[in-house]
Write a protein that holds these residues in place. Structure first.
Motif, PDB file in Angstrom:
ATOM      1  N   GLY A   7       0.660  -1.235  -0.210  1.00  0.00           N
ATOM      2  CA  GLY A   7      -0.097   0.097   0.075  1.00  0.00           C
ATOM      3  C   GLY A   7       0.857   1.216   0.000  1.00  0.00           C
ATOM      4  O   GLY A   7       1.648   1.429   0.853  1.00  0.00           O
ATOM      5  N   PRO A  10      -0.933   7.659   2.227  1.00  0.00           N
ATOM      6  CA  PRO A  10       0.119   8.281   2.897  1.00  0.00           C
ATOM      7  C   PRO A  10       0.890   7.671   4.179  1.00  0.00           C
ATOM      8  O   PRO A  10       1.965   7.788   4.447  1.00  0.00           O
ATOM      9  N   ALA A  11       0.318   6.469   4.683  1.00  0.00           N
ATOM     10  CA  ALA A  11       1.093   5.659   5.637  1.00  0.00           C
ATOM     11  C   ALA A  11       2.157   5.000   5.127  1.00  0.00           C
ATOM     12  O   ALA A  11       3.430   5.176   5.627  1.00  0.00           O
ATOM     13  N   GLU A  30       1.852  -1.618  -4.548  1.00  0.00           N
ATOM     14  CA  GLU A  30       0.924  -1.148  -4.512  1.00  0.00           C
ATOM     15  C   GLU A  30      -0.189  -1.690  -5.640  1.00  0.00           C
ATOM     16  O   GLU A  30       0.160  -1.895  -6.902  1.00  0.00           O
ATOM     17  N   ARG A  31      -1.462  -1.779  -5.375  1.00  0.00           N
ATOM     18  CA  ARG A  31      -2.571  -2.516  -6.244  1.00  0.00           C
ATOM     19  C   ARG A  31      -2.803  -1.535  -7.276  1.00  0.00           C
ATOM     20  O   ARG A  31      -3.181  -2.281  -8.626  1.00  0.00           O
ATOM     21  N   TYR A  40     -10.649  14.196  -1.285  1.00  0.00           N
ATOM     22  CA  TYR A  40     -11.228  15.138  -0.412  1.00  0.00           C
ATOM     23  C   TYR A  40     -10.574  15.863   0.095  1.00  0.00           C
ATOM     24  O   TYR A  40      -9.345  15.546  -0.171  1.00  0.00           O
ATOM     25  N   GLY A  43      -7.469  17.434   6.424  1.00  0.00           N
ATOM     26  CA  GLY A  43      -7.350  18.371   7.697  1.00  0.00           C
ATOM     27  C   GLY A  43      -5.808  17.809   8.302  1.00  0.00           C
ATOM     28  O   GLY A  43      -5.784  16.768   8.446  1.00  0.00           O
ATOM     29  N   ARG A 109      -6.637  15.280  -1.154  1.00  0.00           N
ATOM     30  CA  ARG A 109      -5.733  14.069  -1.032  1.00  0.00           C
ATOM     31  C   ARG A 109      -4.693  13.807  -1.832  1.00  0.00           C
ATOM     32  O   ARG A 109      -3.646  13.508  -1.765  1.00  0.00           O
ATOM     33  N   THR A 130      -1.003  -6.965  -5.830  1.00  0.00           N
ATOM     34  CA  THR A 130      -1.532  -7.161  -4.669  1.00  0.00           C
ATOM     35  C   THR A 130      -0.881  -8.470  -3.931  1.00  0.00           C
ATOM     36  O   THR A 130      -0.161  -9.188  -4.723  1.00  0.00           O
ATOM     37  N   ASP A 160      -2.230  -1.173   3.534  1.00  0.00           N
ATOM     38  CA  ASP A 160      -3.195  -1.046   2.373  1.00  0.00           C
ATOM     39  C   ASP A 160      -4.835  -0.524   2.609  1.00  0.00           C
ATOM     40  O   ASP A 160      -5.672  -1.015   2.009  1.00  0.00           O
ATOM     41  N   ASP A 284      -5.041   3.320   7.868  1.00  0.00           N
ATOM     42  CA  ASP A 284      -6.315   2.700   8.110  1.00  0.00           C
ATOM     43  C   ASP A 284      -6.466   1.269   8.007  1.00  0.00           C
ATOM     44  O   ASP A 284      -7.373   0.767   8.531  1.00  0.00           O
ATOM     45  N   GLY A 294     -11.515  14.176  11.009  1.00  0.00           N
ATOM     46  CA  GLY A 294     -10.306  14.448  10.347  1.00  0.00           C
ATOM     47  C   GLY A 294      -9.094  13.821  11.095  1.00  0.00           C
ATOM     48  O   GLY A 294      -8.084  14.776  11.140  1.00  0.00           O
ATOM     49  N   MET A 295      -8.806  12.952  11.417  1.00  0.00           N
ATOM     50  CA  MET A 295      -7.781  12.819  11.934  1.00  0.00           C
ATOM     51  C   MET A 295      -6.914  11.216  11.349  1.00  0.00           C
ATOM     52  O   MET A 295      -5.472  10.821  11.647  1.00  0.00           O
ATOM     53  N   GLY A 296      -7.533  10.357  10.392  1.00  0.00           N
ATOM     54  CA  GLY A 296      -6.986   9.412   9.713  1.00  0.00           C
ATOM     55  C   GLY A 296      -5.597   9.533   9.215  1.00  0.00           C
ATOM     56  O   GLY A 296      -4.376   8.826   9.542  1.00  0.00           O
ATOM     57  N   ALA A 297      -5.380  10.426   8.414  1.00  0.00           N
ATOM     58  CA  ALA A 297      -4.120  10.563   7.574  1.00  0.00           C
ATOM     59  C   ALA A 297      -3.079  11.131   8.690  1.00  0.00           C
ATOM     60  O   ALA A 297      -2.127  10.666   8.618  1.00  0.00           O
ATOM     61  N   SER A 298      -3.418  12.057   9.803  1.00  0.00           N
ATOM     62  CA  SER A 298      -2.363  12.403  10.692  1.00  0.00           C
ATOM     63  C   SER A 298      -1.903  11.132  11.683  1.00  0.00           C
ATOM     64  O   SER A 298      -0.944  10.884  11.825  1.00  0.00           O
TER      65      SER A 298
HETATM   66  C1  LIG Z   1     -14.134  11.783   3.235  1.00  0.00           C
HETATM   67  C2  LIG Z   1     -13.019  11.533   3.803  1.00  0.00           C
HETATM   68  C3  LIG Z   1     -12.473  12.594   4.474  1.00  0.00           C
HETATM   69  C4  LIG Z   1     -11.354  12.469   5.313  1.00  0.00           C
HETATM   70  N1  LIG Z   1     -10.632  13.577   5.945  1.00  0.00           N
HETATM   71  C5  LIG Z   1      -9.522  13.442   6.788  1.00  0.00           C
HETATM   72  C6  LIG Z   1      -8.955  14.742   7.248  1.00  0.00           C
HETATM   73  O1  LIG Z   1      -9.630  15.876   7.086  1.00  0.00           O
HETATM   74  N2  LIG Z   1      -7.757  14.583   7.964  1.00  0.00           N
HETATM   75  C7  LIG Z   1      -7.209  13.193   8.250  1.00  0.00           C
HETATM   76  O2  LIG Z   1      -6.082  13.074   8.651  1.00  0.00           O
HETATM   77  N3  LIG Z   1      -7.810  12.317   7.624  1.00  0.00           N
HETATM   78  C8  LIG Z   1      -8.893  12.250   6.903  1.00  0.00           C
HETATM   79  N4  LIG Z   1      -9.547  11.029   6.333  1.00  0.00           N
HETATM   80  C9  LIG Z   1      -8.846   9.908   6.675  1.00  0.00           C
HETATM   81  C10 LIG Z   1      -7.519   9.750   5.541  1.00  0.00           C
HETATM   82  O3  LIG Z   1      -7.866   9.839   4.142  1.00  0.00           O
HETATM   83  C11 LIG Z   1      -6.979   8.258   5.866  1.00  0.00           C
HETATM   84  O4  LIG Z   1      -7.074   7.719   7.254  1.00  0.00           O
HETATM   85  C12 LIG Z   1      -5.778   7.827   5.226  1.00  0.00           C
HETATM   86  O5  LIG Z   1      -5.922   8.146   3.696  1.00  0.00           O
HETATM   87  C13 LIG Z   1      -5.146   6.710   5.515  1.00  0.00           C
HETATM   88  O6  LIG Z   1      -4.070   6.388   4.786  1.00  0.00           O
HETATM   89  P1  LIG Z   1      -3.615   5.037   4.577  1.00  0.00           P
HETATM   90  O7  LIG Z   1      -2.150   5.127   3.682  1.00  0.00           O
HETATM   91  O8  LIG Z   1      -3.394   4.210   5.766  1.00  0.00           O
HETATM   92  O9  LIG Z   1      -4.651   4.126   3.691  1.00  0.00           O
HETATM   93  P2  LIG Z   1      -5.004   4.710   2.147  1.00  0.00           P
HETATM   94  O10 LIG Z   1      -5.091   6.271   2.021  1.00  0.00           O
HETATM   95  O11 LIG Z   1      -6.253   4.006   1.961  1.00  0.00           O
HETATM   96  O12 LIG Z   1      -4.030   4.219   1.300  1.00  0.00           O
HETATM   97  C14 LIG Z   1      -4.085   2.635   0.959  1.00  0.00           C
HETATM   98  C15 LIG Z   1      -3.051   2.236  -0.224  1.00  0.00           C
HETATM   99  O13 LIG Z   1      -2.870   1.043  -0.387  1.00  0.00           O
HETATM  100  C16 LIG Z   1      -3.332   0.682  -1.650  1.00  0.00           C
HETATM  101  N5  LIG Z   1      -4.081  -0.479  -1.511  1.00  0.00           N
HETATM  102  C17 LIG Z   1      -5.275  -0.894  -1.239  1.00  0.00           C
HETATM  103  N6  LIG Z   1      -5.532  -2.138  -1.080  1.00  0.00           N
HETATM  104  C18 LIG Z   1      -4.441  -2.939  -1.479  1.00  0.00           C
HETATM  105  C19 LIG Z   1      -4.096  -4.083  -1.567  1.00  0.00           C
HETATM  106  N7  LIG Z   1      -4.945  -5.215  -1.560  1.00  0.00           N
HETATM  107  N8  LIG Z   1      -2.820  -4.453  -2.335  1.00  0.00           N
HETATM  108  C20 LIG Z   1      -1.865  -3.357  -2.368  1.00  0.00           C
HETATM  109  N9  LIG Z   1      -2.063  -2.071  -2.413  1.00  0.00           N
HETATM  110  C21 LIG Z   1      -3.453  -1.632  -1.921  1.00  0.00           C
HETATM  111  C22 LIG Z   1      -4.483   1.657  -2.138  1.00  0.00           C
HETATM  112  O14 LIG Z   1      -4.293   1.756  -3.550  1.00  0.00           O
HETATM  113  C23 LIG Z   1      -3.660   2.972  -1.528  1.00  0.00           C
HETATM  114  O15 LIG Z   1      -2.630   3.483  -2.309  1.00  0.00           O
HETATM  115  C24 LIG Z   1     -10.491  11.205   5.398  1.00  0.00           C
HETATM  116  C25 LIG Z   1     -11.358  10.082   4.813  1.00  0.00           C
HETATM  117  C26 LIG Z   1     -12.366  10.166   4.083  1.00  0.00           C
HETATM  118  C27 LIG Z   1     -12.740   9.137   3.252  1.00  0.00           C
END
Ligand SMILES: Cc1cc2nc3c(=O)[nH]c(=O)nc-3n(C[C@H](O)[C@H](O)[C@H](O)COP(=O)(O)OP(=O)(O)OC[C@H]3O[C@@H](n4cnc5c(N)ncnc54)[C@H](O)[C@@H]3O)c2cc1C
Length: 387
Positions: A7, A10-11, A30-31, A40, A43, A109, A130, A160, A284, A294-298
């Protein structure tokens, strides 16, 4: 140590940068074949900025992000309930080299992703792939990928996202539907938006965040949608359920321009542990929670920082300290989950009495402003002190 990250969100991207800086060998799976531009507003709190500074990405991010100094709360008719000036977070420099915390800001994003993607060498990423199976032994994990190849990792990181395949394969846990869904889109020119950051507290369990600032016009909306309800056309569904204030006008403009729309049901993943053997989940994948806070990315950036800290600098024969990762992340995740549950009950309420309470609290700008200021101050402390 060889670390395979599934994945590149951001993480995963943040972890990649932090581990390579410590001398580890990192590979990303990366898938997606390419990254889309749908998304979207995200924050960014002080905690995210602190880690972006460490990644060397803060200046790039700040070129696309918009600092928020003003937050207006409106009711379903568009009447202003509260108007909050967001004071700059009190600076707390612990060392002379420590940067002042940057202000709470909003970024699309896709633009956050672009900034984090900068500096990732092509050779360390396998796109369009994947993971299909994971086997573990004492020395590491072996992954079978969808292209038939195999990869060996000292540590496998599931980054992911909410529908994590790594979580499903190794932890056997599926995310739980929260009975709400989210939409995100850019607002076409022509719609007259209020300046700044506006939150519309709507009807039927709906909340809309509007960002109307020069160069940044976007909307993020959450609404109750029963779990069993299949939404085939997200825009049509939203138009049929939206009559508040300027929302119909915005949605007409979106429909007329064919703007791309992000849509997903909100789900949460709640695990007792984020590590199992040589596998660990971050972002996530580990702890998806409702976006209303609005905390998931942080949190995802914090996870990357803590995991990199746990793994330390590259060294021969070192045992990865993954249990310590769970131990350090459990508290902050629990706290964010509590805040999300409370905000969801209050803001996305369908109950008329709760709605009146919510709108009344919104007229008390000091109540909302105070809780914002406390959180901003807590999150602006440097990660080395807080995490
Ligand atoms: C509407 C909305 C508003 C939000 N607002 C905020 C905000 O204001 N502030 C904030 O901090 N957070 C916010 N978030 C949350 C934030 O977007 C997520 O918490 C953050 O993107 C999580 O990052 P991540 O890297 O864990 O996962 P993701 O962003 O989901 O990235 C996962 C990556 O893994 C890849 N992937 C998925 N499945 C597979 C697989 N099987 N094999 C290989 N790769 C795969 C995907 O393509 C992607 O590139 C919001 C979310 C939503 C839906």
């Amino acid at each position: 140590m060889r670390v395979v990250i599934v994945g590149a969100g951001p993480a995963g991207l943040s972890l990649h940068h932090l581990l390579r800086a410590r001398g580890h060998e990192v590979h990303l799976i990366e898938r997606a074949r390419s990254f889309d531009r749908i998304g979207y507003g995200i924050g960014l709190w002080g905690n995210a900025w602190r880690i972006l500074e460490e990644l060397g990405a803060a200046d790039t991010v700040s070129r696309s992000a918009t600092a928020v100094d003003h937050w207006q709360l409106r009711d379903a008719a568009g009447r202003v309930l509260g108007d909050i000036r967001l004071q700059p977070t009190p600076g707390r420099k612990t060392t002379a080299a420590d940067a002042e915390p940057r202000p709470f800001s909003v970024i699309h994003r896709a633009e956050l992703h672009d900034a984090l993607w900068t500096g990732v060498p092509d050779a360390v990423v396998t796109m369009g792939t994947t993971v299909e199976a994971v086997e573990q032994d004492d020395g590491g994990a072996t992954l079978t990928l969808s292209d038939g190849s195999r990869q060996r990792a000292d540590v496998l990181v599931g980054a992911d996202g909410v529908h994590s395949r790594v979580r499903q394969l190794v932890f056997g846990v599926e995310p739980r539907d929260l009975g709400t869904a989210a939409w995100g889109f850019r607002i076409p020119p022509g719609v007259d938006l209020p300046d700044g950051f506006t939150e519309l507290l709507g009807e039927d369990g709906k909340a809309l965040l509007l960002v109307g600032m020069p160069g940044t016009r976007m909307a993020t909306l959450s609404m109750r949608v029963p779990s069993e309800r299949v939404v085939e056309d997200p825009l049509a569904y939203l138009r049929a359920h939206s009559r508040e204030w300027i929302l119909p006008e915005i949605l007409d403009a979106v429909a007329a321009t064919d703007a791309e729309i992000f849509f997903d049901r909100n789900r949460e993943a709640d695990l007792a542990r984020f590590d199992r053997g040589r596998v660990v989940l971050i972002g996530d994948a580990a702890h998806a929670l409702h976006p209303i806070v609005g905390m998931g990315a942080s949190l995802a950036l914090e996870d990357a920082w803590v995991l990199a800290d746990q793994l330390g600098a590259a060294g021969i024969g070192q045992e990865p300290a993954l249990e310590g990762f769970t131990h350090r992340r459990r508290g902050p995740v629990r706290r964010a989950r509590r805040e999300a549950a409370l905000a969801r009950r209050l803001v996305l309420t369908e109950n008329a009495a709760m709605r009146r309470l919510r709108d009344f609290l919104a007229t008390r700008a000091s109540w909302f402003g105070g809780s914002f200021a406390r959180r901003a101050a807590r999150l602006s402390r440097p990660p080395s002190e807080r995490l």
